[in-house]
Motif scaffolding. Structure first.
Motif, PDB file in Angstrom:
ATOM      1  N   LYS B  67       0.814  -1.203   0.000  1.00  0.00           N
ATOM      2  CA  LYS B  67       0.000   0.000   0.000  1.00  0.00           C
ATOM      3  C   LYS B  67       0.862   1.273   0.000  1.00  0.00           C
ATOM      4  N   ASP B  68       1.704   1.436   1.011  1.00  0.00           N
ATOM      5  CA  ASP B  68       2.521   2.645   0.981  1.00  0.00           C
ATOM      6  C   ASP B  68       4.011   2.373   1.049  1.00  0.00           C
ATOM      7  N   SER B  69       4.364   1.170   0.600  1.00  0.00           N
ATOM      8  CA  SER B  69       5.798   0.892   0.510  1.00  0.00           C
ATOM      9  C   SER B  69       6.033  -0.158  -0.571  1.00  0.00           C
ATOM     10  N   ILE B  70       7.275  -0.303  -0.922  1.00  0.00           N
ATOM     11  CA  ILE B  70       7.616  -1.436  -1.788  1.00  0.00           C
ATOM     12  C   ILE B  70       8.666  -2.283  -1.081  1.00  0.00           C
ATOM     13  N   PHE B  71       8.690  -3.555  -1.477  1.00  0.00           N
ATOM     14  CA  PHE B  71       9.697  -4.474  -0.972  1.00  0.00           C
ATOM     15  C   PHE B  71      10.616  -4.840  -2.130  1.00  0.00           C
ATOM     16  N   ILE B  72      11.908  -4.690  -1.919  1.00  0.00           N
ATOM     17  CA  ILE B  72      12.886  -5.136  -2.915  1.00  0.00           C
ATOM     18  C   ILE B  72      13.704  -6.249  -2.288  1.00  0.00           C
ATOM     19  N   GLY B  73      13.603  -7.437  -2.842  1.00  0.00           N
ATOM     20  CA  GLY B  73      14.348  -8.574  -2.305  1.00  0.00           C
ATOM     21  C   GLY B  73      15.844  -8.332  -2.412  1.00  0.00           C
ATOM     22  N   SER B  84      11.843  -2.493 -13.358  1.00  0.00           N
ATOM     23  CA  SER B  84      10.580  -2.493 -12.620  1.00  0.00           C
ATOM     24  C   SER B  84       9.818  -1.178 -12.837  1.00  0.00           C
ATOM     25  N   PRO B  85       8.559  -1.256 -13.291  1.00  0.00           N
ATOM     26  CA  PRO B  85       7.812  -0.019 -13.575  1.00  0.00           C
ATOM     27  C   PRO B  85       7.646   0.878 -12.358  1.00  0.00           C
ATOM     28  N   VAL B  86       7.385   0.298 -11.190  1.00  0.00           N
ATOM     29  CA  VAL B  86       7.166   1.148 -10.013  1.00  0.00           C
ATOM     30  C   VAL B  86       8.451   1.885  -9.644  1.00  0.00           C
ATOM     31  N   ILE B  87       9.564   1.227  -9.833  1.00  0.00           N
ATOM     32  CA  ILE B  87      10.831   1.907  -9.515  1.00  0.00           C
ATOM     33  C   ILE B  87      11.132   3.008 -10.527  1.00  0.00           C
ATOM     34  N   ALA B  88      10.874   2.706 -11.783  1.00  0.00           N
ATOM     35  CA  ALA B  88      11.106   3.722 -12.814  1.00  0.00           C
ATOM     36  C   ALA B  88      10.242   4.946 -12.554  1.00  0.00           C
ATOM     37  N   LYS B  89       9.044   4.715 -11.996  1.00  0.00           N
ATOM     38  CA  LYS B  89       8.127   5.826 -11.802  1.00  0.00           C
ATOM     39  C   LYS B  89       8.372   6.565 -10.493  1.00  0.00           C
ATOM     40  N   LYS B  90       8.577   5.818  -9.423  1.00  0.00           N
ATOM     41  CA  LYS B  90       8.576   6.469  -8.108  1.00  0.00           C
ATOM     42  C   LYS B  90       9.945   6.537  -7.420  1.00  0.00           C
ATOM     43  N   PHE B  91      10.892   5.796  -7.935  1.00  0.00           N
ATOM     44  CA  PHE B  91      12.215   5.770  -7.281  1.00  0.00           C
ATOM     45  C   PHE B  91      13.319   6.036  -8.306  1.00  0.00           C
ATOM     46  N   THR B  92      13.189   7.173  -8.970  1.00  0.00           N
ATOM     47  CA  THR B  92      14.101   7.469 -10.088  1.00  0.00           C
ATOM     48  C   THR B  92      15.565   7.482  -9.659  1.00  0.00           C
ATOM     49  N   ALA B  93      15.850   7.946  -8.459  1.00  0.00           N
ATOM     50  CA  ALA B  93      17.257   8.014  -8.032  1.00  0.00           C
ATOM     51  C   ALA B  93      17.827   6.610  -7.856  1.00  0.00           C
ATOM     52  N   LEU B  94      16.977   5.683  -7.406  1.00  0.00           N
ATOM     53  CA  LEU B  94      17.449   4.306  -7.253  1.00  0.00           C
ATOM     54  C   LEU B  94      17.688   3.680  -8.626  1.00  0.00           C
ATOM     55  N   LYS B  95      16.759   3.924  -9.528  1.00  0.00           N
ATOM     56  CA  LYS B  95      16.931   3.390 -10.882  1.00  0.00           C
ATOM     57  C   LYS B  95      18.237   3.911 -11.484  1.00  0.00           C
ATOM     58  N   SER B  96      18.466   5.179 -11.271  1.00  0.00           N
ATOM     59  CA  SER B  96      19.670   5.764 -11.831  1.00  0.00           C
ATOM     60  C   SER B  96      20.929   5.151 -11.216  1.00  0.00           C
ATOM     61  N   GLY B  97      20.878   4.876  -9.914  1.00  0.00           N
ATOM     62  CA  GLY B  97      22.001   4.190  -9.273  1.00  0.00           C
ATOM     63  C   GLY B  97      22.236   2.823  -9.886  1.00  0.00           C
ATOM     64  N   CYS B  98      21.134   2.087 -10.092  1.00  0.00           N
ATOM     65  CA  CYS B  98      21.246   0.742 -10.681  1.00  0.00           C
ATOM     66  C   CYS B  98      21.791   0.817 -12.102  1.00  0.00           C
ATOM     67  N   ASP B  99      21.319   1.802 -12.856  1.00  0.00           N
ATOM     68  CA  ASP B  99      21.730   1.913 -14.261  1.00  0.00           C
ATOM     69  C   ASP B  99      23.202   2.295 -14.406  1.00  0.00           C
ATOM     70  N   ASN B 100      23.743   2.908 -13.377  1.00  0.00           N
ATOM     71  CA  ASN B 100      25.123   3.370 -13.483  1.00  0.00           C
ATOM     72  C   ASN B 100      26.130   2.440 -12.826  1.00  0.00           C
ATOM     73  N   PRO B 173       9.439   3.259   1.777  1.00  0.00           N
ATOM     74  CA  PRO B 173       8.149   3.942   1.735  1.00  0.00           C
ATOM     75  C   PRO B 173       7.962   4.640   0.385  1.00  0.00           C
ATOM     76  N   ILE B 174       6.750   4.588  -0.138  1.00  0.00           N
ATOM     77  CA  ILE B 174       6.507   5.240  -1.418  1.00  0.00           C
ATOM     78  C   ILE B 174       6.517   6.757  -1.221  1.00  0.00           C
ATOM     79  N   PRO B 175       7.311   7.448  -1.988  1.00  0.00           N
ATOM     80  CA  PRO B 175       7.408   8.902  -1.799  1.00  0.00           C
ATOM     81  C   PRO B 175       6.056   9.581  -2.019  1.00  0.00           C
ATOM     82  N   THR B 176       5.864  10.644  -1.247  1.00  0.00           N
ATOM     83  CA  THR B 176       4.611  11.388  -1.325  1.00  0.00           C
ATOM     84  C   THR B 176       4.558  12.226  -2.602  1.00  0.00           C
ATOM     85  N   ASP B 177       3.392  12.812  -2.856  1.00  0.00           N
ATOM     86  CA  ASP B 177       3.267  13.750  -3.970  1.00  0.00           C
ATOM     87  C   ASP B 177       4.179  14.950  -3.710  1.00  0.00           C
ATOM     88  N   HIS B 178       4.401  15.703  -4.701  1.00  0.00           N
ATOM     89  CA  HIS B 178       5.249  16.900  -4.606  1.00  0.00           C
ATOM     90  C   HIS B 178       6.639  16.597  -4.078  1.00  0.00           C
TER      91      HIS B 178
END
Ligand SMILES: Cc1cc2nc3c(=O)[nH]c(=O)nc-3n(C[C@H](O)[C@H](O)[C@H](O)COP(=O)(O)OP(=O)(O)OC[C@H]3O[C@@H](n4cnc5c(N)ncnc54)[C@H](O)[C@@H]3O)c2cc1C
Lengths: 786, 293
Positions: B67-73, B84-100, B173-178
């Motif tokens: 509901k308000d968090s994600i689990f990454i094994g 992962s679509p949710v990461i691409a959408k809501k956790f861009t900094a993490l995606k960028s870390g993974c991509d680099n 935790p899923i980041p809030t709006d704004h």
């Protein structure tokens, strides 16, 4: 220009199917029945006296078949240049760098060999060590070699014209310095070898080398064998870049282990050992003064260079000469002086690497040309064209440019990069820069003094007719030389490329000095053409006789015999050919007599048709000391334009594009030429931007792997526009000359000139790490603020 | 350089793995993607008689949205997280870390758990884990605990993980709006690089007051562990999200928060200067993203 059928095309490389399918056999793919594995004991100290070596525990380990030290290997000195033999297979009384070889083990498995190495007990007396030029040159500094006081390995002093007088006449004089860092060749295949004696005492060494011939001679000399009893074979090789251009101690140790055990022995360098053995580009510290008139005429160069050589000489004596001799060209400069010094220290030994000796001198000088252009308000391209040598010109140090498309190269990159529109119109942080360079197409003389042919080739036609076998001792190391020679043989014979088979890299096939100094296309190419011409002449002689046609009216083209006059009746020959192939369904029925028929008939008349070819350069160069180094039958040349973006806050430099034009004479294979151009640029970018072998204060390499030694990745490579400029080189086979090394010459200075254009800073030390560029920009800002 | 000999264990469940860990204790190492551990074993920096591979335990490589968090094994790979679509959408900094991180080959094997447990100050996913306020989920035989990521790292190569424990994953935790985040890493070349400095920033602003109401800034390669830039965060909190305040926060991070050292990858002076530049830039982009969110 002449019309060609095979050369100057984009023929597929003959090794591509093997390499694409993984079937290509490299040294480490080979195993032999009963093969043992060897391992080296290398010094953990940079400088130490060896007090004792105890191999008894190692010998006692189950599975160990032999442990050797200098006692078995002998004390014969070897190296690259006979005048400077300063190495023995194993250290005798002292070790001079971390990695100096002390002993070797052969065992039934590699694990056991490595375990045995650990059991060898060496007592050392640690000696003070020197790691830098400054330390090595200090008074009272620890000495590496008794024979070289002051740790000075070699010095060169040359002057052509009168530099002091010329500088007095100059309106503009620029003096600056530049320093690079030690490089690693970073070839993909690490050195490896397998040595084996047969029952008659013949030694076969299979090795990942660029120079089977020199390795053969060194092995024979060190093991005290007849050259004829030593055979060196090179399977496919994953590049060398100069580092594999001499016999290495592992090859010698491997041969000795094979002799001791009478078993095949395999040895490999790990990547770490590749770094410890080194033999790549030196660290150069240059100071150059260039003088010019205010009309842009370049008048004089005063050049001083110090080479950080490491523990032994290796190629160093040639390097220190090349550094001086290849500077003045491609410009008409009448006055040039050079003082070069190569200094020993307790680090691994430096040697030759792509652009041997000349790359960093060029990087500094081409920046000075830009500084002069800037000061007099002249376009850097104009200034270069104004001073450029022309075809037929000779430099002040007697290097003759028998063909020279340099101005064409400049025009090509001017257009190709849109220079006229971009230069002077780039926003801050974006820059464009250019540079030129030239390089030998093969060293004019062998490394040991000799009248030898530099290459011999055999072309044998198969007895059934139709196929040509080319045998050459040259070294395909990934550059595409096998393909080039197959193409040259096909062109000379007048037959399709598919009908040529080629075998190379085996000293039993003849003499070939190997893949270094960008020599093979010109030299082995000549010998190949010569051999093919010889074979062809024998076929045509038989035909002339059989058909009663004058020899000079006969030729071979695309696999068919051509007649200058009317086609004679050749039905008798055809009938004779077909009779021997009763039942075959593919007998010739064309209107033209085929090469297949002709070469079969030639065999029936004369036995096996074997053409032999050879090449050595004519006498080259001047009479002064060291005049031989830098001579070549021909010189390739190139111009490049680099465009860069500099992040002014972080110092990160992005190379946006490189436009590269190279005059390689006649391009034998256009795709291979472009491949060499792009490969050179990538190596140049690596050296300019991030490569450096880093040592700690004990003389140990800190980044002895390809994670920490940073060659360019595909992400760092810009778009490269490679423009092949063809000239007709009179001394080259079909007009061909080099592209393998010359193409690296302009890369570094073009980038440095572009960075200056973008950020206003001249950086006199490589590599251009973000940190170095950042501090240069800060320093510049501070100076501007004052 | 050969791999030393070891016993290889491939448990099929977390329970089985924990049992092995309990039994073998100090004399066993967990193997995830192996891109750190196998290198260390070859270089003889690590010695062990047993490797316990986690690769067959499916539960450990899941990425699930609650509901308000994600689990990454812990065994989710860089490539997998990046896709992962949710990461691409809501956790861009993490995606960028993974991509680099590393290169394609490495990203197909390297896991986020391995990156965290390896605890390199320069680890590419670690600043993102810090700014997303992740919680590390640890398990030992019969016991579970949760550690806020800010307490996870204890030194270079060291974490609070105990010899009998396994990291099973992270809860973010899923980041809030704004809110928005960004990550930048700086090295000598563009790929397969170990960072000289790496920085991630997160900020959330109140669209009414136009003030920053939450911010987390994490710095890599400038201390013994990846760290939060507490003084920079304090300086930015309550400020208007604009260039001047980003610059002020960046100056704080540069002067007060980081403690870099000289090593062969770079000098302390350069690292410190780059903390300023990258903090400013990550904050600016994070704010752009927050506005768009
Ligand atoms: C060529 C190359 C390039 C690289 N580039 C980068 C880079 O750019 N950025 C970067 O950050 N890293 C880089 N790395 C390092 C490495 O790839 C990463 O740290 C990676 O995330 C490690 O993950 P792994 O799954 O391979 O870990 P492993 O090597 O399997 O394990 C690493 C450590 O963590 C422990 N461990 C792993 N999983 C668990 C668990 N679930 N519970 C408890 N302990 C565990 C292991 O016992 C071991 O000590 C690079 C490595 C290589 C070889």
């Amino acid at each position: 220009m002449k019309e060609f059928d095979i050369i100057s095309t984009r023929a597929h490389r003959i090794d591509t199917p093997d390499k694409a399918t993984g079937q290509a056999v490299f040294t480490d793919d080979i195993t032999r029945p009963g093969m043992l594995y060897g391992a080296l004991l290398q010094s953990p100290h940079a400088h130490a006296r060896i007090l004792s070596i105890d191999t008894s525990k190692a010998k006692a380990l189950a599975g160990v078949k032999s442990v050797i030290t200098h006692e078995q290997a002998g004390h014969i000195k070897y190296g690259v240049s006979p005048a400077r033999y300063d190495e023995t297979v194993f250290a005798i009384d002292k070790v001079r760098y971390i990695g100096d070889e002390i002993a070797a083990v052969a065992a039934v498995t590699l694990e056991i060999a490595l375990a045995a190495v650990e059991l060898i007990e060496v007592e050392y007396e640690i000696l003070p060590a020197v790691f830098t030029l400054e330390e090595a040159l200090k008074e009272g500094a620890p000495q590496l070699h008794e024979t070289s006081p002051g740790n000075l390995c070699a010095e060169v002093h040359q002057e052509f014209g009168d530099v002091a007088a010329a500088l007095k006449e100059c309106d503009i004089i620029k003096t600056s310095t530049m320093k690079n860092k030690r490089q690693d060749g970073a070839f993909i295949e690490m050195q490896g070898c397998i040595a084996e004696f047969d029952n008659r005492g013949v030694l076969t060494l299979v090795s990942s080398t660029q120079v089977p011939h020199y390795v053969q001679r060194t092995v024979a000399m060190v093991l005290g064998m007849d050259v004829g009893m030593v055979r060196v074979k090179k399977p496919y090789v994953g590049a060398g870049f100069g580092i594999k251009a001499a016999a290495n101690p592992m090859e010698l140790a491997c041969c000795i282990l094979a002799r001791e055990t009478r078993k095949p022995v395999k040895m490999n360098f790990t990547r770490k050992q590749v770094f410890m053995y080194a033999r790549a580009r030196h660290q150069f510290s240059h100071t150059i003064t260039t003088g010019a008139k205010k009309d842009g005429t370049l008048m004089a160069i005063k050049h001083e260079c110090w080479l950080d050589g490491g523990a032994y000489t290796s190629f160093g004596i040639a390097t220190v000469y090349y550094t001086g001799s290849l500077l003045g060209g491609p410009y008409k400069i009448a006055n040039m002086s050079y003082d070069g010094y190569r200094v020993y220290n307790n680090k691994p030994t430096c040697g030759a690497q792509r652009g041997h000796g000349a790359v960093i001198a060029r990087a500094l000088f081409e920046q000075q040309v830009d500084m002069i252009a800037e000061e007099i308000g002249m376009d850097p391209m104009e200034l270069r064209i104004k001073n450029m040598m022309d075809t037929g010109d000779t430099t002040c140090n007697d290097l003759n440019m028998s063909s020279f498309g340099m101005s064409e190269c400049i025009e090509a990159v001017r257009k190709g990069s849109d220079w006229d529109k971009k230069k002077g119109n780039m926003p801050t942080g974006k820059g464009i820069g250019m540079a030129c360079g030239f390089f030998v197409s093969g060293a004019g003389y062998p490394i040991y003094r000799s009248d030898t042919y530099h290459g011999t080739v055999i072309v044998k036609l198969t007895e059934d007719g139709g196929t040509a076998l080319v045998y050459t001792a040259s070294a395909e190391i990934g550059q595409g030389s096998d393909t080039a020679f197959a193409m040259i043989a096909a062109e000379a014979l007048g037959i399709p490329l598919d009908h040529v088979r080629l075998a190379s890299g085996d000293t039993d096939m003849g003499v070939d000095l190997g893949a270094y100094s960008s020599r093979q296309t010109l030299m082995t190419g000549h010998a190949t053409k010569d051999a093919a011409d010889h074979a062809k002449a024998q076929v045509l002689e038989v035909l002339a006789e059989q058909l009663s046609v004058p020899l000079k009216e006969l030729d071979i083209k695309n696999g068919f015999i051509t007649f200058a006059g009317d086609t004679p009746d050749f039905s008798a020959l055809r009938t004779r050919y077909i009779k021997e192939h009763r039942g075959w369904i593919d007998n010739p029925d064309s209107e033209h007599l085929t090469f297949k028929e002709a070469s079969r008939i030639a065999f029936l008349e004369k036995g096996s048709i074997v053409g032999t070819g050879k090449y050595k350069p004519h006498n080259l160069g001047g009479k002064f000391k060291g005049a031989a180094v830098g001579t070549s039958p021909a010189y390739g040349c190139s111009a490049q334009v680099a465009e860069v973006t500099v992040d002014m806050e972080t110092g990160q430099v992005t190379i946006d594009s490189i436009t590269d034009a190279h005059d390689c004479g006649k391009a034998i294979n256009l795709t291979s030429v472009e491949g060499q151009m792009e490969g050179s640029v990538s190596m140049g970018i690596g050296e300019a931007m991030h490569e450096e072998v880093i040592f700690n204060d004990k003389g140990q390499v800190l980044n002895a792997d390809l994670a920490e030694y940073k060659i360019v990745t595909s992400m760092d490579m810009p778009r490269i526009k490679a423009i092949v400029v063809e000239s007709d080189e009179p001394n080259g086979p079909y007009g061909a000359k080099e592209v393998g090394e010359g193409a690296i010459m302009p890369t570094i200075p073009a980038i440095l000139n572009a960075v200056y254009n973008a950020a206003g800073v001249r950086i006199n030390e490589l590599p251009l790490t973000p940190e170095r560029v950042y501090f240069a920009i800060q320093d510049y800002k501070d100076r501007m603020a004052k | 350089m050969l791999l030393p000999m070891f016993e290889f264990h491939e448990p099929l469940s977390i329970e089985e793995a924990l049992e092995l860990k309990k039994k073998l204790g100090q004399n066993a190492r967990i193997l995830a993607g192996g891109t750190d551990l196998l290198v260390h074993l070859k270089k003889k920096l690590v010695k062990t008689d047993n490797l316990i591979s986690l690769s067959r335990i499916k539960a450990l490589s899941l990425i699930t949205e609650q509901k308000d968090s994600i689990f990454i094994g812990a065994c989710a790979t860089m490539a997998q997280i990046s896709r992962s679509p949710v990461i691409a959408k809501k956790f861009t900094a993490l995606k960028s870390g993974c991509d680099n991180l590393g290169n394609h080959l490495i990203r197909n094997r390297a896991t986020i758990g391995g990156n965290a447990c390896n605890a390199s100050p320069a680890g590419d996913t670690l600043p993102a884990l810090l700014i997303y306020d992740s919680v590390a989920l640890l398990e030992s035989y019969g016991k579970k605990r949760e550690i806020p990521i800010a307490d996870f790292f204890t030194g270079p190569g060291k974490s609070c993980i105990q010899p009998d424990e396994i990291l099973t994953g992270f809860r973010l935790p899923i980041p809030t709006d704004h809110s928005g985040a960004h990550y930048i890493q700086l090295g000598k070349r563009k790929s397969s690089e170990i960072n000289v400095v790496n920085v991630a920033s997160f900020l959330e602003y109140d669209p009414g007051t136009k003030k920053v109401i939450t911010t987390r800034i994490a710095l890599g390669s400038v201390a013994a562990t990846p760290i939060r830039a507490a003084r920079a965060e304090a300086a930015l909190l309550g400020q208007a999200p604009e260039e001047a305040s980003f610059f002020a926060a960046a100056e704080m991070a540069r002067r007060e928060d980081c403690r870099p050292i000289d090593d062969f990858r770079g000098t302390a002076g350069y690292r410190q200067a780059m903390v300023g530049v990258l903090t400013k830039r990550t904050l600016a982009t994070a704010y752009e993203r927050a506005k768009g969110a």
